[in-house]
Design a protein around this motif. Structure first.
Motif, PDB file in Angstrom:
ATOM      1  N   ARG A 190      69.169  11.733 112.866  1.00  0.00           N
ATOM      2  CA  ARG A 190      68.217  11.942 111.765  1.00  0.00           C
ATOM      3  C   ARG A 190      68.225  10.785 110.781  1.00  0.00           C
ATOM      4  O   ARG A 190      67.181  10.338 110.313  1.00  0.00           O
ATOM      5  CB  ARG A 190      68.540  13.244 111.021  1.00  0.00           C
ATOM      6  CG  ARG A 190      68.223  14.453 111.872  1.00  0.00           C
ATOM      7  CD  ARG A 190      68.446  15.733 111.102  1.00  0.00           C
ATOM      8  NE  ARG A 190      68.150  16.881 111.958  1.00  0.00           N
ATOM      9  CZ  ARG A 190      68.422  18.134 111.625  1.00  0.00           C
ATOM     10  NH1 ARG A 190      68.992  18.408 110.468  1.00  0.00           N
ATOM     11  NH2 ARG A 190      68.135  19.111 112.439  1.00  0.00           N
ATOM     12  N   THR A 191      69.401  10.282 110.456  1.00  0.00           N
ATOM     13  CA  THR A 191      69.483   9.169 109.511  1.00  0.00           C
ATOM     14  C   THR A 191      68.822   7.922 110.082  1.00  0.00           C
ATOM     15  O   THR A 191      68.051   7.231 109.411  1.00  0.00           O
ATOM     16  CB  THR A 191      70.965   8.886 109.172  1.00  0.00           C
ATOM     17  OG1 THR A 191      71.474   9.998 108.449  1.00  0.00           O
ATOM     18  CG2 THR A 191      71.102   7.630 108.334  1.00  0.00           C
ATOM     19  N   GLU A 192      69.087   7.675 111.350  1.00  0.00           N
ATOM     20  CA  GLU A 192      68.517   6.503 111.991  1.00  0.00           C
ATOM     21  C   GLU A 192      66.991   6.585 111.986  1.00  0.00           C
ATOM     22  O   GLU A 192      66.295   5.609 111.718  1.00  0.00           O
ATOM     23  CB  GLU A 192      69.063   6.428 113.417  1.00  0.00           C
ATOM     24  CG  GLU A 192      68.582   5.238 114.190  1.00  0.00           C
ATOM     25  CD  GLU A 192      68.157   5.612 115.587  1.00  0.00           C
ATOM     26  OE1 GLU A 192      67.238   6.452 115.722  1.00  0.00           O
ATOM     27  OE2 GLU A 192      68.751   5.104 116.534  1.00  0.00           O
ATOM     28  N   ARG A 193      66.474   7.797 112.267  1.00  0.00           N
ATOM     29  CA  ARG A 193      65.019   7.971 112.293  1.00  0.00           C
ATOM     30  C   ARG A 193      64.441   7.873 110.886  1.00  0.00           C
ATOM     31  O   ARG A 193      63.380   7.290 110.676  1.00  0.00           O
ATOM     32  CB  ARG A 193      64.668   9.338 112.890  1.00  0.00           C
ATOM     33  CG  ARG A 193      65.100   9.484 114.321  1.00  0.00           C
ATOM     34  CD  ARG A 193      64.053   8.933 115.262  1.00  0.00           C
ATOM     35  NE  ARG A 193      62.986   9.896 115.428  1.00  0.00           N
ATOM     36  CZ  ARG A 193      61.946   9.709 116.217  1.00  0.00           C
ATOM     37  NH1 ARG A 193      61.839   8.574 116.885  1.00  0.00           N
ATOM     38  NH2 ARG A 193      61.021  10.617 116.334  1.00  0.00           N
ATOM     39  N   ARG A 194      65.150   8.480 109.948  1.00  0.00           N
ATOM     40  CA  ARG A 194      64.653   8.516 108.575  1.00  0.00           C
ATOM     41  C   ARG A 194      64.519   7.112 108.018  1.00  0.00           C
ATOM     42  O   ARG A 194      63.539   6.769 107.375  1.00  0.00           O
ATOM     43  CB  ARG A 194      65.620   9.352 107.724  1.00  0.00           C
ATOM     44  CG  ARG A 194      65.145   9.635 106.321  1.00  0.00           C
ATOM     45  CD  ARG A 194      66.134  10.531 105.571  1.00  0.00           C
ATOM     46  NE  ARG A 194      66.359  11.801 106.243  1.00  0.00           N
ATOM     47  CZ  ARG A 194      67.534  12.211 106.721  1.00  0.00           C
ATOM     48  NH1 ARG A 194      68.608  11.457 106.592  1.00  0.00           N
ATOM     49  NH2 ARG A 194      67.649  13.374 107.327  1.00  0.00           N
ATOM     50  N   HIS A 195      65.518   6.291 108.310  1.00  0.00           N
ATOM     51  CA  HIS A 195      65.512   4.938 107.750  1.00  0.00           C
ATOM     52  C   HIS A 195      64.958   3.919 108.744  1.00  0.00           C
ATOM     53  O   HIS A 195      64.994   2.726 108.472  1.00  0.00           O
ATOM     54  CB  HIS A 195      66.930   4.544 107.324  1.00  0.00           C
ATOM     55  CG  HIS A 195      67.471   5.411 106.219  1.00  0.00           C
ATOM     56  ND1 HIS A 195      67.050   5.294 104.917  1.00  0.00           N
ATOM     57  CD2 HIS A 195      68.365   6.426 106.228  1.00  0.00           C
ATOM     58  CE1 HIS A 195      67.674   6.189 104.160  1.00  0.00           C
ATOM     59  NE2 HIS A 195      68.480   6.892 104.945  1.00  0.00           N
ATOM     60  N   LYS A 196      64.472   4.420 109.883  1.00  0.00           N
ATOM     61  CA  LYS A 196      63.950   3.521 110.935  1.00  0.00           C
ATOM     62  C   LYS A 196      64.916   2.373 111.168  1.00  0.00           C
ATOM     63  O   LYS A 196      64.547   1.200 111.085  1.00  0.00           O
ATOM     64  CB  LYS A 196      62.568   2.998 110.543  1.00  0.00           C
ATOM     65  CG  LYS A 196      61.531   4.106 110.433  1.00  0.00           C
ATOM     66  CD  LYS A 196      60.138   3.513 110.237  1.00  0.00           C
ATOM     67  CE  LYS A 196      59.061   4.576 110.259  1.00  0.00           C
ATOM     68  NZ  LYS A 196      59.171   5.517 109.109  1.00  0.00           N
ATOM     69  N   LEU A 197      66.150   2.724 111.426  1.00  0.00           N
ATOM     70  CA  LEU A 197      67.225   1.735 111.454  1.00  0.00           C
ATOM     71  C   LEU A 197      68.048   1.888 112.727  1.00  0.00           C
ATOM     72  O   LEU A 197      69.217   2.250 112.671  1.00  0.00           O
ATOM     73  CB  LEU A 197      68.100   1.941 110.207  1.00  0.00           C
ATOM     74  CG  LEU A 197      69.041   0.830 109.793  1.00  0.00           C
ATOM     75  CD1 LEU A 197      68.275  -0.463 109.581  1.00  0.00           C
ATOM     76  CD2 LEU A 197      69.774   1.224 108.519  1.00  0.00           C
ATOM     77  N   PRO A 198      67.442   1.628 113.880  1.00  0.00           N
ATOM     78  CA  PRO A 198      68.256   1.725 115.087  1.00  0.00           C
ATOM     79  C   PRO A 198      69.251   0.574 115.134  1.00  0.00           C
ATOM     80  O   PRO A 198      68.918  -0.549 114.785  1.00  0.00           O
ATOM     81  CB  PRO A 198      67.223   1.610 116.220  1.00  0.00           C
ATOM     82  CG  PRO A 198      66.085   0.873 115.622  1.00  0.00           C
ATOM     83  CD  PRO A 198      66.084   1.175 114.146  1.00  0.00           C
ATOM     84  N   SER A 199      70.478   0.876 115.468  1.00  0.00           N
ATOM     85  CA  SER A 199      71.481  -0.179 115.577  1.00  0.00           C
ATOM     86  C   SER A 199      72.301   0.094 116.825  1.00  0.00           C
ATOM     87  O   SER A 199      72.213   1.165 117.419  1.00  0.00           O
ATOM     88  CB  SER A 199      72.394  -0.174 114.343  1.00  0.00           C
ATOM     89  OG  SER A 199      73.148   1.021 114.292  1.00  0.00           O
ATOM     90  N   GLU A 200      73.090  -0.896 117.216  1.00  0.00           N
ATOM     91  CA  GLU A 200      73.963  -0.709 118.374  1.00  0.00           C
ATOM     92  C   GLU A 200      74.877   0.492 118.146  1.00  0.00           C
ATOM     93  O   GLU A 200      75.198   1.230 119.066  1.00  0.00           O
ATOM     94  CB  GLU A 200      74.802  -1.973 118.612  1.00  0.00           C
ATOM     95  CG  GLU A 200      73.992  -3.178 119.090  1.00  0.00           C
ATOM     96  CD  GLU A 200      73.494  -3.028 120.523  1.00  0.00           C
ATOM     97  OE1 GLU A 200      74.115  -2.273 121.299  1.00  0.00           O
ATOM     98  OE2 GLU A 200      72.482  -3.664 120.858  1.00  0.00           O
ATOM     99  N   ALA A 201      75.318   0.668 116.895  1.00  0.00           N
ATOM    100  CA  ALA A 201      76.213   1.787 116.595  1.00  0.00           C
ATOM    101  C   ALA A 201      75.476   3.118 116.686  1.00  0.00           C
ATOM    102  O   ALA A 201      75.917   4.052 117.362  1.00  0.00           O
ATOM    103  CB  ALA A 201      76.811   1.611 115.202  1.00  0.00           C
ATOM    104  N   SER A 202      74.328   3.193 116.019  1.00  0.00           N
ATOM    105  CA  SER A 202      73.621   4.483 115.991  1.00  0.00           C
ATOM    106  C   SER A 202      73.163   4.882 117.383  1.00  0.00           C
ATOM    107  O   SER A 202      73.157   6.054 117.740  1.00  0.00           O
ATOM    108  CB  SER A 202      72.440   4.408 115.026  1.00  0.00           C
ATOM    109  OG  SER A 202      71.449   3.532 115.523  1.00  0.00           O
ATOM    110  N   LYS A 203      72.780   3.890 118.188  1.00  0.00           N
ATOM    111  CA  LYS A 203      72.344   4.173 119.551  1.00  0.00           C
ATOM    112  C   LYS A 203      73.437   4.926 120.313  1.00  0.00           C
ATOM    113  O   LYS A 203      73.163   5.848 121.068  1.00  0.00           O
ATOM    114  CB  LYS A 203      72.037   2.835 120.247  1.00  0.00           C
ATOM    115  CG  LYS A 203      71.505   2.949 121.646  1.00  0.00           C
ATOM    116  CD  LYS A 203      70.897   1.630 122.113  1.00  0.00           C
ATOM    117  CE  LYS A 203      71.964   0.708 122.706  1.00  0.00           C
ATOM    118  NZ  LYS A 203      71.419  -0.591 123.114  1.00  0.00           N
TER     119      LYS A 203
END
Lengths: 827, 365
Positions: A356-369
């Motif tokens: 949800r955080t990744e989607r909310r902030h449109k912030l895909p990262s190697e970690a969040s993936k």
């Protein structure tokens, strides 16, 4: 996920040496790690590329402002003479005695760049001293590569010294196989593919201590079940990343940055556990893991200021938020080129929170993936410890004794499954022993009790929760290629529904009439409706709007097929096709006042009433038919002039369709946008109006940029088909002769032909067989405001030949009816 | 015929002599042969067979002969008249044939002139291909199921084991109806039709569902926010992956020709477990010496779609007894299949509406 084959082999030393990269990729694909691509970096570099020792150089300033170095380089006997090689070099980051990579004339660098001895800056430069970028080893082009002093002797092959050549397999990892976003996971699958032993790189002893590496409080153990950390003190921030590590990171598609950052990325790639390093000297007080508070802000590593949601999981200290947990660290505690004391954090986060955080902030990262797909909750400390080890090995300093470990990995639910299930579901012959062996091969613990298996998945396989998940694991190892090909037992369907058959017939009818079918997007904007000339209250202006339309110009679903058709007419006209007849059948979207669609649970079927409620929440979506006729309907030719398409063609198209499905439609004159108010027909079945046809309003043609007098029609095909009767009563017909009577009737201009015809029918009596209008005349002979309609009447009796006088009487009765109802006068 | 001539002098009736009758006949024959057309022949008929023709006049004289001569002369003249009539009829037939032949020659036209006053119509290949696909399955006894394009979120996602936080939802970026809180989407796949089918029918279920779907994809040569899928669903007792494979092999051969079979690769879809990607043997190179094949780019296989065993969670949400039934499902792009089968290089050609595109495909594929 990109993995260098050399790294896979390092993780799985037992992998047979003769396995080619293609074979390995194919086997892994068959197991479910799909090969996207194979790359061969460095294979486009060919020698002679050798170690050289700089014997001497002179700096020579040039007119262009540059200073070049004229170097004498010992390349051993690689140049065939053993004499020092004269080379011009633009870089200055080396000293006499350094070992450097030298490509000699005849060598080729990436990009098919062939090296030859050439004259430059007043010297003949016989080769080139190479930078990392020139060798395809990275982005670094600030200077040439200086090799370690013990790298070799002048003349040695650089391919033996630098990790220039490798092969990389790029995998497309499915969301259920998060474990394969690591060399640990890829290696495990590679070992499985070849049935060789696998030593889990995460299988390392972890230290324990009463003392924390850093004080951490987890206020939200649901969001953060495990938080671990280790500390390093006295690290040398200037220490370089070893070439092999930088190369592996680079080949994995990430950019080497600095030793401290590279090590955390390296261990993430190795074990699949994302790690974050904090500059410990910039931390203020204990670390607290909690959800964000309203209005809190964080500047993330990418320099962006982010306003946080109360759902976001945070890492905080006394200063406030210092990291968006599992997604991206904050700028204030970032590792920098002066960081000497590091706190290494490795935690396990709730996948949903990270997602949800990744989607909310449109912030895909190697970690969040990795976190959002689910990581192994048992290895954070292993990873933190591995980072600490690598940091101190290559950057000095010491690992502090303390160990931070807060929380505990969630328990893993075991799955009870019948040992025969994989065979029953896959259709393959899989004995129970194979099922058990394959489940153990993927890391499951299996307890057998008769034919019932109690299976506990390994901690890195959070995706295994259901018996059918285990079926897939067993089946993929047996091999999907072994699934037999068997048609299912016969079905007993009743063929196409009547509606489906009729829809096909409609398309064939129109194609037979010369119409070409088109398929348009259903997206529409107010401008399209304005161009149709719809007034403000037109129901076609009530649109289903889209929350995230592809274009702000077309933010809604259309209620009419005409805009799409007319734009297509315009497009064809623009391409020189001025004479076109088009049709389209598609659903339109008619919103209705309704509440939101319900969301039900998924553990049982919703009730019929609930499903009814769901359907009522959806807009109406009738199937419409649209037609457009532009330019000539019949071509000019040796037979004479062409015939332009008119209102009548559009109407006739609809009539042909209605005929083809056996529906009798009636036509009335009406005025309706976007049609010409004097040339618009309303098409009805009984009292139900199904649509309109006619010539378009001239302003509509202008607005859409289509040829003048374009005609169009649109009807609700769903409703037309509802009237299509499947039962036809066979006619009884007479074989007695027909009696023909023609009449010409003069009526006022405003009287419609349909009304006159209806009046004739009403008065003609039971022996009337047909009425056909065959001529319309206006002119001086009938007078101003009048027209003459000529009808052919046919009479026939079922049991005898009608006499001339009988037929004449019927005709007179019909004319009398027309006179009474329409004021018709026989000519 | 005139009456008997009582004052007739037989000695003077020379026209009844055999040589004279013969001469009249010969003259008639000559005239008949000389008649070049039907109008001339008409005149010949008047002259030689009419009431005032020599033979007719001669015939009149017969009555004046003594009875014994009357018979002989009657025969002679009658035969001559009969022969002349026959000759005229024969010539008449001959001239009629000639006249007809001449007329037919005169009426010759240039049949290579164009004849089409109205350009041919056509149906869109997406329509006809979808019908072709449906027919393959209808022939197997399946039915064609349909459902709405603007669909409830629950049917598009939740019922198919795509929960609100399922990462797979990121795989298919969805176009939402406004406001999003209304839980209405443009369906991202035809799978909600499967769910609707299971919710409203009892097994055994055999359906194929062609239809239009939407995603927030860019619009370019290989992507479109609107495209078309076909899904198949079977739910029955004892259904296995082998039945799925058998069905797809049958489908592949029907679409791309005998000998074209499929290959499964493990994959992931929330609504199926186990899941597989379906590849087709390349129908151009058939997997033999593929290196130079532009269709499969040397792979020997071409990606076609996804499939798997229906996840029991989906069956449960749709009210199917998971102890009794299993099912399989598959789905592929109709647009993609069309592009593959007809070497369409730009997806946008399907949606531009250029009449030249659809026209090339005619009314049936």
């Amino acid at each position: 996920m990109r993995a260098a084959v050399s790294w896979i082999r390092a993780v799985v030393p037992a992998l047979p040496a003769d396995v080619t990269t293609e074979q390995l990729a194919d086997r892994l694909t068959a197991l479910g790690l799909k090969q996207e691509a194979i790359e061969r970096p460095g294979h486009d570099v060919t020698g002679p590329l050798v170690v050289g020792r700089v014997l001497s150089f002179e700096d020579e300033p040039q007119k262009n402002g540059k200073t070049i170095r004229w170097c004498s380089v010992d390349v051993g006997s690689a140049n065939g003479t053993g004499e020092p090689q004269g080379i011009v070099c633009g870089a200055h980051n080396f000293v006499v005695g350094d070992l450097v990579p030298v490509i000699l004339p005849g060598g080729v660098l990436p990009g098919d760049f062939e090296i030859s001895a050439r004259k430059t800056y007043g010297h003949v430069s016989a080769g080139m001293i190479c930078s990392a970028r020139e060798l395809g080893l990275g982005d670094d082009h600030d200077g040439i590569i200086v090799l370690p002093a013990d790298a070799g002797e002048p003349g040695d092959d650089v391919f033996d010294v630098l990790p220039l050549r490798d092969e990389v397999i790029e995998f497309e990892i499915n969301p259920d196989r998060a474990y394969a976003l690591s060399l640990r996971g890829v290696g495990r699958e590679a070992a499985l593919a070849y049935g060789v032993d696998f030593d889990d790189p995460a299988d390392r002893p972890v230290p324990a201590s009463d003392q924390a590496a850093y004080d951490v409080v987890v206020e939200d153990p649901v969001g953060c079940p495990v938080f671990t950390g280790r500390s390093v003190t006295g690290f040398d921030p200037s220490a370089p990343t070893p070439d092999w590590m930088a190369r592996r990171i680079q080949l994995a598609g990430m950019r080497p940055i600095s030793l401290a950052v590279d090590v955390t990325n390296y261990v993430m790639l190795e074990l699949g556990q994302p790690i974050h390093g904090f500059d410990r000297d910039k931390l203020a007080g204990p670390i607290v893991v909690r959800r964000a508070r309203a209005g809190e802000k964080l500047r993330t590593l990418d320099g962006a200021d982010r306003t946080l949601s109360e759902e976001d999981l945070l890492i905080t200290d006394d200063s406030g938020p210092i990291g968006l947990a599992g997604v991206m660290g904050g700028e204030t505690t970032e590792l920098s080129d002066t960081t000497t004391n590091i706190f290494i954090e490795a935690a396990h986060w709730d996948p949903v929170a990270i997602f949800r955080t990744e989607r909310r902030h449109k912030l895909p990262s190697e970690a969040s993936k990795r976190f959002e797909r689910g990581t192994d909750p048992t290895i954070p400390l292993v990873a933190a410890d591995r980072v600490a080890e690598l940091l101190t090995t290559y950057g000095g300093g010491i690992v502090d004794d303390g160990v931070t470990y807060v929380g505990a990995p969630p328990a893993i639910a075991s799955i009870t499954v019948d040992a025969g299930l994989p065979a029953r579901v896959s259709g393959m012959d899989i004995p129970a022993s194979v099922t058990v062996a394959n489940l153990r091969a993927v890391g499951c613990t299996v307890v057998e009790s008769g034919s019932t298996l109690t299976v506990t998945p390994p901690p890195w396989r959070g995706d295994l929760t259901d018996p059918f998940d285990l079926v897939e694991e067993v089946a993929r190892i047996v091999g999907y290629s072994d699934v037999p090909s068997v048609l299912p037992p016969a079905a007993h369907g009743r063929g196409l529904t009547r509606s489906q058959r009729l829809r096909r017939r409609v398309g064939r009818t129109l194609a037979g009439e010369g119409y070409v079918e088109v398929v348009s997007f259903p997206f529409i904007g107010t401008r399209d409706l304005d161009a149709l000339g719809l007034d403000a209250s037109d129901p076609r202006r009530t649109l289903l709007r889209l929350a995230n339309p592809l274009s702000s110009e077309e933010p809604a679903m259309t209620t009419t097929l005409l805009p799409g058709l007319l734009k297509t007419v315009a497009r064809n006209a623009g391409r020189g096709a001025l004479d076109v007849a088009l049709f389209e059948t598609a659903t339109v979207t008619l919103p209705r006042a309704s509440g939101p669609a319900p969301i039900f649970g998924v553990d049982h079927r919703p009730s019929d009433a609930q499903l009814d409620e769901l359907d009522k929440a959806l807009p109406g979506q009738p199937l419409h038919l649209g037609l457009a006729v532009s330019g000539e309907r019949e071509r000019a030719g040796w037979w004479g002039p062409g015939r332009p398409g008119t209102w009548a063609d559009a109407l006739d198209g609809v009539r042909r369709v209605a005929e083809s499905v056996g529906v009798e439609v009636t036509v009335r004159a009406t005025a309706h946008a976007p049609w010409h108010p004097g040339r618009c027909a309303e098409i009805a079945v009984g009292d139900a109006v199904l649509g309109h046809a006619g010539e378009l309003h001239p302003r509509v043609c202008a607005a859409y940029g289509i040829p003048a007098r374009t005609a169009a029609a649109e009807i609700d095909l769903s409703r037309l088909l509802e009237h299509a009767s499947s039962m036809v009563e066979a006619p009884e017909y007479s074989s007695f002769p027909v009696a023909k009577e023609d009449v010409a009737l003069v009526v006022d201009d405003t009287v419609t032909a349909a009304d006159v015809e209806a009046a004739l029918r009403a008065g003609a009596g039971e022996y009337l067989e047909s009425v056909r209008l065959f001529d319309v005349y206006t002119g001086p002979q009938v007078g101003e405001g009048k027209k003459s309609l000529a009808f052919a009447l046919r009479f026939r009796a079922p049991d005898r030949t009608l006499t001339e006088s009988e037929a004449g009487a019927f005709r007179d009765a019909a004319v009398a009816s027309a006179a009474e109802r329409c004021g018709a006068v026989q000519r | 015929m005139s009456g008997p001539n009582s004052s007739y002098d037989p000695v003077e009736v020379t026209p009844l002599r055999a040589d004279q009758v013969e001469e009249m006949r010969e003259q008639a024959f000559a005239a008949i042969a000389a008649a070049g057309d039907l109008a001339e022949l008409k005149q010949v008929r008047l002259d030689h067979a009419g009431d005032r023709s020599p033979l007719a006049l001669a015939n009149r004289e017969i009555g004046a002969l003594p009875p014994q001569a009357r018979k002989e002369a009657g025969q002679r003249v009658g035969q001559a008249r009969g022969a002349v009539q026959q000759a005229i009829a024969a010539r008449q037939a001959e001239l009629e044939v000639q006249a007809e032949e001449r007329m037919l020659v005169d009426e010759t036209v240039d049949v290579t002139l164009p004849t089409s006053r109205r350009p041919a119509g056509s149906r869109h290949p997406l329509t006809t291909l979808a019908e072709d696909i449906a027919d393959v399955f209808v022939a197997l006894g399946w039915e064609v199921a349909e459902g709405p394009v603007v669909e409830a979120e629950w049917l598009n996602f939740d019922a198919l084991n795509l929960g609100p936080d399922h990462p797979a939802r990121t795989m298919q970026d969805t176009i939402w109806a406004e406001p999003a809180e209304n839980h209405v989407v443009l369906r991202t796949h035809t799978s909600p039709v499967q769910a609707r089918t299971m919710l409203t029918r009892t097994p055994p279920i055999h359906v194929v569902c062609p239809g239009r779907v939407y995603r927030t994809d860019p619009y370019d040569a290989t992507h479109s926010p609107m495209f078309h899928q076909v899904e198949g669903l079977v739910v029955d007792e004892g259904i296995t992956m082998a039945h799925l494979k058998g069905t797809l092999d049958h489908f592949a051969a029907a679409m791309f020709g005998d000998g074209i079979t499929t290959r499964f690769r493990p994959s992931y879809f929330p609504f199926t477990e186990p899941s597989a990607e379906v590849d087709l043997i390349c129908w151009i190179c058939r997997g033999v010496n593929s290196e130079d094949c532009r269709t499969c780019r040397g792979e020997g296989w071409v990606e076609w779609g996804g499939c798997g065993v229906v996840n029991p969670r989906v069956l449960t949400a749709c009210g199917v007894d998971t102890d009794r039934y299993t099912g399989f499902a598959f789905g592929m792009g109709i647009d993609r299949t069309l592009m593959m089968r007809y070497a369409v290089s730009d997806l946008r050609d399907l949606f531009e509406g250029d009449v030249r595109f659809s026209s090339a495909f005619g009314t049936e594929l």
